[in-house]
Enzyme design. Structure first.
Site, PDB file in Angstrom:
ATOM      1  N   SER A   1      17.055 -35.012 -23.866  1.00  0.00           N
ATOM      2  CA  SER A   1      15.832 -34.961 -24.391  1.00  0.00           C
ATOM      3  C   SER A   1      16.149 -33.524 -25.026  1.00  0.00           C
ATOM      4  O   SER A   1      15.213 -33.965 -26.000  1.00  0.00           O
ATOM      5  CB  SER A   1      14.829 -35.100 -23.744  1.00  0.00           C
ATOM      6  OG  SER A   1      14.649 -36.146 -23.781  1.00  0.00           O
TER       7      SER A   1
ATOM      8  N   LYS B   1      16.445 -34.074 -28.978  1.00  0.00           N
ATOM      9  CA  LYS B   1      15.578 -34.422 -29.781  1.00  0.00           C
ATOM     10  C   LYS B   1      14.744 -32.658 -30.408  1.00  0.00           C
ATOM     11  O   LYS B   1      14.605 -33.872 -31.528  1.00  0.00           O
ATOM     12  CB  LYS B   1      14.518 -34.955 -29.012  1.00  0.00           C
ATOM     13  CG  LYS B   1      14.532 -35.791 -28.026  1.00  0.00           C
ATOM     14  CD  LYS B   1      14.043 -37.476 -26.852  1.00  0.00           C
ATOM     15  CE  LYS B   1      13.846 -38.025 -26.358  1.00  0.00           C
ATOM     16  NZ  LYS B   1      13.469 -38.130 -25.446  1.00  0.00           N
TER      17      LYS B   1
ATOM     18  N   TYR C   1      20.279 -43.433 -30.503  1.00  0.00           N
ATOM     19  CA  TYR C   1      20.025 -42.321 -29.059  1.00  0.00           C
ATOM     20  C   TYR C   1      20.369 -42.101 -27.807  1.00  0.00           C
ATOM     21  O   TYR C   1      20.898 -41.024 -26.905  1.00  0.00           O
ATOM     22  CB  TYR C   1      18.174 -43.299 -29.469  1.00  0.00           C
ATOM     23  CG  TYR C   1      17.331 -42.426 -27.717  1.00  0.00           C
ATOM     24  CD1 TYR C   1      16.439 -41.396 -28.361  1.00  0.00           C
ATOM     25  CD2 TYR C   1      17.542 -42.771 -26.815  1.00  0.00           C
ATOM     26  CE1 TYR C   1      16.005 -41.279 -27.296  1.00  0.00           C
ATOM     27  CE2 TYR C   1      16.236 -42.146 -25.905  1.00  0.00           C
ATOM     28  CZ  TYR C   1      15.603 -41.355 -25.772  1.00  0.00           C
ATOM     29  OH  TYR C   1      14.916 -40.884 -25.336  1.00  0.00           O
TER      30      TYR C   1
ATOM     31  N   TYR D   1       6.362 -33.128 -21.663  1.00  0.00           N
ATOM     32  CA  TYR D   1       5.697 -33.734 -21.502  1.00  0.00           C
ATOM     33  C   TYR D   1       4.583 -33.450 -20.904  1.00  0.00           C
ATOM     34  O   TYR D   1       3.753 -32.670 -21.979  1.00  0.00           O
ATOM     35  CB  TYR D   1       7.233 -34.681 -20.809  1.00  0.00           C
ATOM     36  CG  TYR D   1       7.762 -34.786 -21.315  1.00  0.00           C
ATOM     37  CD1 TYR D   1       8.817 -35.689 -22.568  1.00  0.00           C
ATOM     38  CD2 TYR D   1       9.603 -34.554 -20.410  1.00  0.00           C
ATOM     39  CE1 TYR D   1       9.801 -35.826 -22.571  1.00  0.00           C
ATOM     40  CE2 TYR D   1      10.441 -34.631 -20.341  1.00  0.00           C
ATOM     41  CZ  TYR D   1      10.535 -35.258 -21.497  1.00  0.00           C
ATOM     42  OH  TYR D   1      12.257 -34.854 -22.463  1.00  0.00           O
TER      43      TYR D   1
ATOM     44  N   VAL E   1      16.170 -34.165 -19.231  1.00  0.00           N
ATOM     45  CA  VAL E   1      16.259 -34.898 -17.823  1.00  0.00           C
ATOM     46  C   VAL E   1      18.083 -34.338 -16.905  1.00  0.00           C
ATOM     47  O   VAL E   1      17.948 -34.540 -16.154  1.00  0.00           O
ATOM     48  CB  VAL E   1      15.949 -36.232 -16.906  1.00  0.00           C
ATOM     49  CG1 VAL E   1      14.989 -36.519 -17.679  1.00  0.00           C
ATOM     50  CG2 VAL E   1      17.209 -37.406 -18.380  1.00  0.00           C
TER      51      VAL E   1
HETATM   52  N1  LIG Z   1      13.269 -36.827 -20.453  1.00  0.00           N
HETATM   53  C1  LIG Z   1      15.079 -37.199 -21.103  1.00  0.00           C
HETATM   54  O1  LIG Z   1      15.825 -35.751 -21.199  1.00  0.00           O
HETATM   55  C2  LIG Z   1      15.049 -38.218 -21.397  1.00  0.00           C
HETATM   56  C3  LIG Z   1      16.032 -38.620 -21.609  1.00  0.00           C
HETATM   57  C4  LIG Z   1      16.737 -39.746 -22.147  1.00  0.00           C
HETATM   58  N2  LIG Z   1      17.872 -40.408 -22.103  1.00  0.00           N
HETATM   59  C5  LIG Z   1      15.671 -40.759 -21.801  1.00  0.00           C
HETATM   60  O2  LIG Z   1      15.861 -41.910 -22.304  1.00  0.00           O
HETATM   61  O3  LIG Z   1      15.438 -41.595 -20.848  1.00  0.00           O
END
Ligand SMILES: NC(=O)CC[C@H](N)C(=O)O
Length: 309
Positions: A64, A67, A191, A243, A261
């Site tokens: 993420s 992003k 994505y 988050y 993650v």
């Molecule tokens: N929090 C994350 O890093 C989530 C990214 C992961 N690719 C997902 O879509 O679940």
């Protein structure tokens, strides 16, 4: 940065010895292969001075953290029209939550939860083939990190594609509100692949420099975005970058930050440095457990929190 070098190396040493390491993500099976003992920390300032500790040069899945960069690209493409498709309020929900979408007309709360990032990816995809959109994102990362060797880990992308039912649900649901405009498979494909970019702490800290220096990338010698846009992206990182752990991160660390993650966190100390920490074990909200603790130590020892010492 002699003092800073000592601080970073001390933190890396302390972190390596800690028994509490969180849990490595396993819902994307390929990520479960990460070594829970790994720990890296890199701080880079506007003159290119680097303080590095631990596994600073081992690539990991940025997940993420991508992003932040897709948001930057999408704002560059459509400007403030982006905010018709995605909000900029903290969600107070897990990163892959679906409940708010129904109550809020399919508009995700912010660009950093999965639904919001998928909508942002859809904006970047518009009018392009998935391969072109992905190439654009990857080239942007290579430029910002000043390193053309950065690549996508196709095994991680394929692993997420096989198991990404929740993201497919989010994307299909948004498609029903026309928040997603492209074929859902195309948007999800881009994505999953940008989440699967592999980078080191050194590369990610370099890539984040433009956010620490008002949109100007001191090492690339370019203005990437305006100062105003950099300030706003930092604001969204502070409020939404972790988050439902964003409030706690602001409380403990007090820097704009974005977690993934894969166990990475990119943090921005405006006017001072760009920072990347990596430790694959996660806390309950899906943020790097030791990464957060290490950043808390760093701001205590440097006084860099944006809220004061
Ligand atoms: N929090 C994350 O890093 C989530 C990214 C992961 N690719 C997902 O879509 O679940």
């Amino acid at each position: 940065m002699p003092d800073l070098d000592r601080i970073v190396k001390d933190i890396a040493e302390e972190m390596r010895a800690r028994p509490d390491r969180g849990a490595v993500a396993s819902y994307i099976p390929e990520l479960a292969r990460a070594d829970p003992q790994a720990f890296g920390l890199v701080v880079i300032d506007g003159d290119g001075r680097v303080a590095a500790g631990g596994d600073a040069d081992i690539p990991f899945s940025i997940q993420s953290i991508s992003k932040v960069f897709t948001l930057t690209l999408a704002l560059g493409m459509v400007g403030d029209r982006l905010w018709r498709r995605v909000g900029r309020e903290p969600s107070g929900s897990p990163f892959n939550s679906i409940v708010q979408l129904e109550r809020e007309n399919g508009i995700p709360r912010n660009p950093f939860i999965n639904a919001g990032a998928i909508a942002v990816t859809d904006v970047i995809l518009s009018g392009h083939q998935p391969r072109e959109a992905l190439g654009e994102i990857l080239r942007f990362m290579q430029f910002l990190a000043q390193d053309d060797s950065i690549a996508i880990d196709d095994r991680v992308a394929a692993s997420e594609k096989r198991t990404g039912f929740r993201n497919a649900a989010l994307a299909n649901y948004m498609r029903s509100f026309d928040v997603i405009e492209n074929p859902v498979d195309y948007t999800l494909g881009v994505y999953f692949h940008h989440c699967a970019i592999a980078m080191t702490c050194r590369q990610l800290a370099t890539a984040g420099l433009f956010l620490a220096y008002s949109g100007h990338h001191p090492l690339a010698g370019h203005s990437v975005i305006s100062a105003e846009r950099a300030r706003r992206i930092n604001a969204i990182m502070l409020t939404c970058g972790h988050y439902d752990g964003s409030g706690d991160f602001a409380y403990r660390v007090g820097l704009p930050g974005k977690s993934g993650v894969g166990g990475g966190i990119l943090a921005v100390a405006p006017g001072r440095a760009s920072i990347c920490v990596w430790s694959p074990g996660l806390d309950a909200a899906g943020n790097s457990h030791l990464g957060r603790i290490a950043l808390e130590m760093l701001v205590k020892r440097t006084g860099w929190s944006i809220f004061g010492v």
